[in-house]
Design a protein around this motif. Sequence first.
Motif, PDB file in Angstrom:
ATOM      1  N   ARG A 208      40.285  42.521  44.200  1.00 56.51           N
ATOM      2  CA  ARG A 208      39.124  42.836  43.356  1.00 56.51           C
ATOM      3  C   ARG A 208      39.290  42.172  41.986  1.00 56.51           C
ATOM      4  O   ARG A 208      40.291  42.380  41.310  1.00 56.51           O
ATOM      5  CB  ARG A 208      39.026  44.343  43.189  1.00 56.51           C
ATOM      6  CG  ARG A 208      37.792  44.793  42.446  1.00 56.51           C
ATOM      7  CD  ARG A 208      37.722  46.288  42.368  1.00 56.51           C
ATOM      8  NE  ARG A 208      37.421  46.825  43.701  1.00 56.51           N
ATOM      9  CZ  ARG A 208      37.409  48.122  43.983  1.00 56.51           C
ATOM     10  NH1 ARG A 208      37.693  49.003  43.055  1.00 56.51           N
ATOM     11  NH2 ARG A 208      37.121  48.525  45.201  1.00 56.51           N
TER      12      ARG A 208
ATOM     13  N   TRP B 164      34.921  43.223  38.285  1.00 53.75           N
ATOM     14  CA  TRP B 164      34.221  44.056  39.243  1.00 53.75           C
ATOM     15  C   TRP B 164      33.928  45.436  38.646  1.00 53.75           C
ATOM     16  O   TRP B 164      34.806  46.071  38.063  1.00 53.75           O
ATOM     17  CB  TRP B 164      35.055  44.216  40.506  1.00 53.75           C
ATOM     18  CG  TRP B 164      34.351  44.977  41.590  1.00 53.75           C
ATOM     19  CD1 TRP B 164      33.583  44.457  42.572  1.00 53.75           C
ATOM     20  CD2 TRP B 164      34.346  46.399  41.780  1.00 53.75           C
ATOM     21  NE1 TRP B 164      33.092  45.456  43.374  1.00 53.75           N
ATOM     22  CE2 TRP B 164      33.544  46.667  42.905  1.00 53.75           C
ATOM     23  CE3 TRP B 164      34.934  47.454  41.114  1.00 53.75           C
ATOM     24  CZ2 TRP B 164      33.324  47.947  43.378  1.00 53.75           C
ATOM     25  CZ3 TRP B 164      34.703  48.742  41.575  1.00 53.75           C
ATOM     26  CH2 TRP B 164      33.905  48.972  42.701  1.00 53.75           C
TER      27      TRP B 164
ATOM     28  N   VAL C  35      28.307  42.525  41.716  1.00 54.97           N
ATOM     29  CA  VAL C  35      29.124  41.606  42.505  1.00 54.97           C
ATOM     30  C   VAL C  35      29.468  40.419  41.599  1.00 54.97           C
ATOM     31  O   VAL C  35      28.585  39.659  41.200  1.00 54.97           O
ATOM     32  CB  VAL C  35      28.382  41.117  43.766  1.00 54.97           C
ATOM     33  CG1 VAL C  35      29.236  40.115  44.527  1.00 54.97           C
ATOM     34  CG2 VAL C  35      28.007  42.292  44.649  1.00 54.97           C
TER      35      VAL C  35
ATOM     36  N   TYR D 259      36.491  35.860  41.828  1.00 54.07           N
ATOM     37  CA  TYR D 259      37.323  36.152  42.996  1.00 54.07           C
ATOM     38  C   TYR D 259      38.423  35.085  43.130  1.00 54.07           C
ATOM     39  O   TYR D 259      39.579  35.399  43.402  1.00 54.07           O
ATOM     40  CB  TYR D 259      36.486  36.206  44.274  1.00 54.07           C
ATOM     41  CG  TYR D 259      35.726  37.495  44.428  1.00 54.07           C
ATOM     42  CD1 TYR D 259      36.310  38.604  45.019  1.00 54.07           C
ATOM     43  CD2 TYR D 259      34.410  37.601  43.978  1.00 54.07           C
ATOM     44  CE1 TYR D 259      35.611  39.788  45.161  1.00 54.07           C
ATOM     45  CE2 TYR D 259      33.704  38.779  44.115  1.00 54.07           C
ATOM     46  CZ  TYR D 259      34.313  39.875  44.702  1.00 54.07           C
ATOM     47  OH  TYR D 259      33.621  41.052  44.837  1.00 54.07           O
TER      48      TYR D 259
END
Length: 168
Positions: free
Chosen positions: A55, A59, A64, A70
Amino acid sequence: MEEVTEVVRLEGGILVGHDGSKCAQEALEWAARLAGRADMDLHVLRAWSMMSAPRPASWVPGYVPPLGDYEKAVHDELSAHVAAAGLDPAVRVTCHVVHTSPAQGMIAAAAGADLLVVGARGRGGFAGLLLGSVSDQLVHRAPCPVTVVRPGCSTRAAAASDTAAEAG
């Protein structure tokens, strides 16, 4: 939309696949010892998807984060695994992360590698297999030689190396 890395192109060296598992950590340690002895670059690669990525710090519920967040989280986690391995500082290590399937990412990167090293089993749930499904694909499809490090080999190799150094 932010661009993320989907392919890594190498020019020589040892490529080791790392998925965060104990077997991958042992493969990293084994490959690093070889890279040190052979004076070769060591490339550590992790393939990821949003489902397998840690995560990101950005986040929050209902939001998102972009793929770049990411990618950074995956790179940070991979770098932490490399640091935890306590590798010889003389070994030249580069961490790479690719947004693709593990087998595809490693096969593409291995096209420019001298050797591909992977652990025998990773994070998959196929208990009892001698090789993990990704390792099996790489053994059959990689464009360079492949070494599969079985669990416990890293520890035995380090102990043998220590014994040889004491005897010498």
